[in-house]
Motif scaffolding. Structure first.
Motif, mmCIF file in Angstrom:
data_model
loop_
_atom_site.group_PDB
_atom_site.id
_atom_site.type_symbol
_atom_site.label_atom_id
_atom_site.label_comp_id
_atom_site.label_asym_id
_atom_site.label_seq_id
_atom_site.Cartn_x
_atom_site.Cartn_y
_atom_site.Cartn_z
ATOM 1 N N LEU A 1 0.660 -1.204 -0.077
ATOM 2 C CA LEU A 1 -0.028 -0.011 0.092
ATOM 3 C C LEU A 1 0.789 1.356 -0.080
ATOM 4 O O LEU A 1 0.719 2.368 -0.881
ATOM 5 C CB LEU A 1 -0.986 0.109 1.400
ATOM 6 N N LEU A 2 1.833 1.229 0.919
ATOM 7 C CA LEU A 2 2.721 2.358 0.763
ATOM 8 C C LEU A 2 3.563 2.480 -0.522
ATOM 9 O O LEU A 2 3.757 3.707 -0.890
ATOM 10 C CB LEU A 2 3.949 2.285 2.086
ATOM 11 N N ALA A 3 3.898 1.642 -1.139
ATOM 12 C CA ALA A 3 4.841 1.339 -2.347
ATOM 13 C C ALA A 3 3.992 2.047 -3.437
ATOM 14 O O ALA A 3 4.380 2.927 -4.213
ATOM 15 C CB ALA A 3 5.200 0.126 -2.707
ATOM 16 N N ASN A 4 2.669 1.604 -3.513
ATOM 17 C CA ASN A 4 1.757 2.135 -4.455
ATOM 18 C C ASN A 4 1.549 3.537 -4.250
ATOM 19 O O ASN A 4 1.379 4.366 -5.136
ATOM 20 C CB ASN A 4 0.330 1.594 -4.433
ATOM 21 N N GLN A 5 1.382 3.967 -3.111
ATOM 22 C CA GLN A 5 1.204 5.557 -2.922
ATOM 23 C C GLN A 5 2.518 6.408 -3.179
ATOM 24 O O GLN A 5 2.494 7.333 -3.628
ATOM 25 C CB GLN A 5 1.078 5.803 -1.332
ATOM 26 N N LEU A 6 3.517 5.747 -2.608
ATOM 27 C CA LEU A 6 4.946 6.318 -3.206
ATOM 28 C C LEU A 6 4.962 6.326 -4.697
ATOM 29 O O LEU A 6 5.471 7.817 -5.291
ATOM 30 C CB LEU A 6 6.032 5.635 -2.579
ATOM 31 N N PHE A 7 4.603 5.505 -5.308
ATOM 32 C CA PHE A 7 4.601 5.562 -7.006
ATOM 33 C C PHE A 7 3.851 6.709 -7.506
ATOM 34 O O PHE A 7 4.146 7.341 -8.271
ATOM 35 C CB PHE A 7 4.383 4.162 -7.543
ATOM 36 N N LEU A 8 2.627 6.890 -6.886
ATOM 37 C CA LEU A 8 1.724 7.832 -7.556
ATOM 38 C C LEU A 8 2.236 9.307 -7.291
ATOM 39 O O LEU A 8 2.210 10.231 -8.146
ATOM 40 C CB LEU A 8 0.472 7.795 -6.784
ATOM 41 N N LEU A 9 3.004 9.347 -5.999
ATOM 42 C CA LEU A 9 3.415 10.677 -5.754
ATOM 43 C C LEU A 9 4.863 10.931 -6.431
ATOM 44 O O LEU A 9 5.154 12.191 -7.040
ATOM 45 C CB LEU A 9 3.649 10.794 -4.004
ATOM 46 N N ALA A 10 5.550 10.064 -6.366
ATOM 47 C CA ALA A 10 6.957 10.147 -7.086
ATOM 48 C C ALA A 10 7.119 10.189 -8.478
ATOM 49 O O ALA A 10 8.002 11.027 -8.988
ATOM 50 C CB ALA A 10 7.917 9.016 -6.521
ATOM 51 N N SER A 11 6.218 9.593 -9.136
ATOM 52 C CA SER A 11 6.210 9.472 -10.774
ATOM 53 C C SER A 11 5.855 10.901 -11.123
ATOM 54 O O SER A 11 6.261 11.179 -12.268
ATOM 55 C CB SER A 11 5.240 8.473 -11.153
ATOM 56 N N VAL A 12 5.188 11.750 -10.391
ATOM 57 C CA VAL A 12 4.948 13.112 -11.083
ATOM 58 C C VAL A 12 6.041 14.003 -10.531
ATOM 59 O O VAL A 12 5.895 15.183 -11.028
ATOM 60 C CB VAL A 12 3.456 13.699 -10.637
ATOM 61 N N GLN A 13 6.771 13.676 -9.877
ATOM 62 C CA GLN A 13 7.940 14.425 -9.276
ATOM 63 C C GLN A 13 9.419 13.763 -9.545
ATOM 64 O O GLN A 13 10.585 14.250 -9.086
ATOM 65 C CB GLN A 13 7.931 14.777 -7.715
ATOM 66 N N LYS A 14 9.400 13.029 -10.770
ATOM 67 C CA LYS A 14 10.711 12.381 -11.012
ATOM 68 C C LYS A 14 11.742 13.467 -11.295
ATOM 69 O O LYS A 14 12.984 13.088 -10.966
ATOM 70 C CB LYS A 14 10.474 11.356 -11.906
ATOM 71 N N GLN A 15 11.663 14.463 -11.909
ATOM 72 C CA GLN A 15 12.643 15.553 -12.266
ATOM 73 C C GLN A 15 13.336 15.986 -11.358
ATOM 74 O O GLN A 15 14.644 16.240 -10.660
ATOM 75 C CB GLN A 15 12.157 16.388 -13.221
#
Length: 317
Positions: A160-174
């Protein structure tokens, strides 16, 4: 910045939840010495093998703090590494006069005052905290790359935490890439390296990991190598040769975490690219042979021996 800035005493016992009094010292590893005898280095060593560790480790810290002066060396570092099941080892690293190049990392461009989004940073730290607690409880958590884009777990809470982190990090990758390469803060760069696992673009993240591989910080390097091990198949073929040179450099650093992570990736590399055995032999065989002969740790000496077997098989002579 030199490796010298690391703490001289370390304890890595994340894989076991038992107390010091229940930990049994299996052996003492001494690495980095060429001219100074092992017996000289370990003179007055305060712990006994095959006996429980004391609850107070101040005697080991005090002994370690005097090593550089007593041995007349530019660097000495020691501590305890745990492997679970109550088994621990003492590790002593020295760098003798004339080997100071091991303490230097490449100069970097000037750092900047940039940080990760606070919510992203907190969520990343939360996931790490939960993961560590589960390791302490020997929960047997397994990780895998989900859909080829982010690191997931077979544990419901961590997933659950990993999926939340993916959603947040993927839009802030730069922003993650920028912090990894340019932030003044070691803790921020360390977290950015960890977040590469969830940025959603493993190929772009791999390029950044390769660029940042020789960061002056051991925790940053540690997280980068862990990321590389998970996403190894995403390393462009043209960059594999560069990675071998970086891993060979990392093997020579006076740091247990650097050694064992570099050996782990070299093992993976030879399994996937046996045709590169000759290049590994050329760049790293001497140090791998040294570690295979002198290390008593299963994740250092044990892995080094397996790599030598692979090298002799794929690049004999």
């Amino acid at each position: 910045m030199a490796v010298k800035n690391l703490l001289s005493f370390f304890i890595l016992l994340l894989l076991s939840s038992v107390g010091f009094a229940q930990q049994s010292l299996q052996g003492v590893e001494v690495l980095g010495n060429k001219l100074i005898a092992r017996e000289t280095i370990l003179s007055g060593f305060p712990l006994q093998t095959n006996t429980p560790l004391p609850s107070d480790m101040s005697s080991l810290k005090a002994w370690c703090d005097t090593l550089e002066v007593r041995l007349h060396v530019p660097f000495a570092r020691c501590g305890i590494v745990g492997f679970g099941g109550g088994k621990v080892y003492a590790v002593v690293d020295v760098v003798e006069a004339g080997d100071e190049s091991k303490l230097k990392t490449p100069e970097k461009i000037p750092y900047r005052d940039i940080e990760l989004n606070s919510d992203l940073y907190k969520l990343s730290r939360q996931l790490t905290s939960v993961w560590i607690e589960k390791l302490k409880k020997n929960a047997g958590v397994k990780s895998f790359v989900s859909r080829g884009v982010f690191l997931d777990y077979d544990d419901q809470e961590l997933s659950l935490l990993a999926n939340q982190l993916f959603l947040l990090a993927s839009v802030q990758k730069q922003a993650i890439f920028d912090v990894l390469l340019y932030s003044k803060s070691e803790s921020q760069r360390t977290e950015a390296a960890h977040l590469l696992n969830w940025c959603g673009d493993p190929q772009a993240a791999m390029i950044k990991a390769m660029v940042a591989f020789r960061d002056e910080s051991s925790p940053v390097r540690n997280n980068l190598v862990q990321f590389i091990s998970f996403y190894f198949s995403y390393i462009p073929s043209a960059d594999i040769h560069h990675l071998i040179g970086d891993l060979a450099w990392q093997l020579n650093l006076p740091s247990h975490t650097d050694r064992n992570k570099a050996l782990g990736v070299l093992f993976l590399l030879l399994k996937k690219h046996p045709e590169m055995a000759r290049e590994v032999k050329e760049l790293a065989e001497d140090q791998i042979t040294y570690l295979a002969k002198n290390s008593v740790l299963p994740n250092v000496g044990g892995v080094a021996k397996k790599i030598l077997e692979q090298l002799n098989k794929d690049a004999p002579g």
